[in-house]
Design a protein around this motif. Structure first.
Motif, PDB file in Angstrom:
ATOM      1  N   GLU A  35       0.836  -1.193   0.000  1.00 13.66           N
ATOM      2  CA  GLU A  35       0.000   0.000   0.000  1.00 13.66           C
ATOM      3  C   GLU A  35       0.878   1.252   0.000  1.00 13.66           C
ATOM      4  O   GLU A  35       1.959   1.268   0.555  1.00 13.66           O
ATOM      5  N   SER A  58       4.560 -12.242   0.965  1.00 14.86           N
ATOM      6  CA  SER A  58       3.718 -13.404   1.256  1.00 14.86           C
ATOM      7  C   SER A  58       3.856 -14.394   0.114  1.00 14.86           C
ATOM      8  O   SER A  58       4.456 -14.100  -0.925  1.00 14.86           O
ATOM      9  N   LEU A  63      -2.207 -13.569  -0.921  1.00 12.36           N
ATOM     10  CA  LEU A  63      -2.184 -12.136  -1.154  1.00 12.36           C
ATOM     11  C   LEU A  63      -3.153 -11.424  -0.218  1.00 12.36           C
ATOM     12  O   LEU A  63      -4.214 -11.964   0.124  1.00 12.36           O
ATOM     13  N   ASP A  64      -2.787 -10.186   0.168  1.00 12.09           N
ATOM     14  CA  ASP A  64      -3.761  -9.395   0.914  1.00 12.09           C
ATOM     15  C   ASP A  64      -4.789  -8.860  -0.079  1.00 12.09           C
ATOM     16  O   ASP A  64      -4.589  -8.912  -1.301  1.00 12.09           O
ATOM     17  N   PRO A  65      -5.931  -8.376   0.399  1.00  8.61           N
ATOM     18  CA  PRO A  65      -6.994  -7.963  -0.535  1.00  8.61           C
ATOM     19  C   PRO A  65      -6.549  -6.925  -1.563  1.00  8.61           C
ATOM     20  O   PRO A  65      -6.934  -7.000  -2.733  1.00  8.61           O
ATOM     21  N   GLN A  67      -3.510  -6.406  -2.793  1.00  8.83           N
ATOM     22  CA  GLN A  67      -2.641  -7.038  -3.788  1.00  8.83           C
ATOM     23  C   GLN A  67      -3.456  -7.909  -4.734  1.00  8.83           C
ATOM     24  O   GLN A  67      -3.162  -7.990  -5.928  1.00  8.83           O
ATOM     25  N   ARG A  90       1.651 -16.269   4.980  1.00 10.35           N
ATOM     26  CA  ARG A  90       1.110 -14.917   4.927  1.00 10.35           C
ATOM     27  C   ARG A  90       2.196 -13.903   5.274  1.00 10.35           C
ATOM     28  O   ARG A  90       3.195 -14.240   5.907  1.00 10.35           O
ATOM     29  N   SER A  92       4.223 -10.969   7.095  1.00 15.33           N
ATOM     30  CA  SER A  92       4.439 -10.670   8.512  1.00 15.33           C
ATOM     31  C   SER A  92       5.589  -9.682   8.646  1.00 15.33           C
ATOM     32  O   SER A  92       6.237  -9.318   7.666  1.00 15.33           O
TER      33      SER A  92
END
Length: 248
Positions: A35, A58, A63-65, A67, A90, A92
């Protein structure tokens, strides 16, 4: 090109434009898809269909939302996601610093756009220094906490100042005008109208529809049509059926 997740207000459009200018010259943009500044730099490259690589903190299946929303745009426009982590891992606080050495290692030079004193971007700068990569930082106002890390890199000599896209282009040996297209007479770029130059930067080797180009352009439909006709007559662009345009 790396930077803070939370730079000062108004910086992200500048970062996107800066990255777009670098990408327009033919230089690939490498970052971390995080971000903030990272993502703005990727978008700058995607705006002009340029090469851009994202090294993730990760696994590719974790993936995070944000990404995950960015991934289709990468795949559509030639970008690439990389991860050294096995499936299921994930992101970290340990995986992000670890991946930063990969960002540095894949780059000919590293530019820290914005970094606070504890920003993870400083890990990328240190990895680049260890690997012998040139390190640059964008100076910031001394009262902005988001720029304190950049200013510290410059103050103690760990980075050189960068104030323009041309600085980075020179370091990697790319001339912005000579980058595209090759083999033309000197002065061809200056001979185009400003509208045609802007439209050319939005096109790629894969055909794009008029509506796609219009959505990414500040021009009116009539002005964009005129610019595309100019590019066609100059032999720089070919129009396919269905008003789809491609760089030659």
């Amino acid at each position: 090109m790396v930077g803070s997740r939370h730079p000062e207000q108004g910086f992200l459009p500048f970062a996107r434009t800066f990255a777009r200018r670098v990408a327009e010259a033919g230089v690939g943009v490498v970052s971390g898809a995080a971000e903030g500044v990272d993502r703005a730099c990727h978008w700058g490259a995607l705006d002009v269909g340029a090469e851009t690589w994202a090294f993730l903190g990760s696994a590719l299946d974790a993936l995070d939302p944000a990404q995950a929303r960015l991934l289709p745009h990468f795949l559509e426009r030639g970008g690439v996601y990389f991860s050294e982590l096995p499936p299921g891992v994930r992101a970290s606080t340990t995986t992000f610093p670890r991946r930063n050495r990969l960002i540095a290692g894949a780059s000919d030079a590293v530019l820290v756009m914005r970094a606070g004193l504890e920003s993870g971007s400083l890990y990328t700068a240190e990895a680049a220094r260890v690997q012998g990569r040139p390190v640059f930082a964008l100076p910031g106002d001394v009262w902005q906490p988001a720029a304190a890390g950049c200013n510290a890199l410059l103050a103690d000599g760990r980075a050189r100042a960068c104030t323009s896209a041309e600085t980075i282009c020179a370091v990697v040996g790319v001339h912005p005008v000579r980058a595209v297209p090759a083999g033309r007479d000197p002065g061809w770029w200056e001979a185009l109208s400003a509208e045609a130059r802007g439209a050319y930067g939005l096109l790629d080797r894969a055909p794009r529809s008029f509506d796609e180009v219009l959505a990414a352009s500040p021009l009116s439909p009539a002005a964009l049509t005129s610019a595309l006709v100019e590019l066609e007559l100059s032999g720089l662009v070919v129009q396919h059926p269905g008003k789809r345009y491609e760089k030659v």
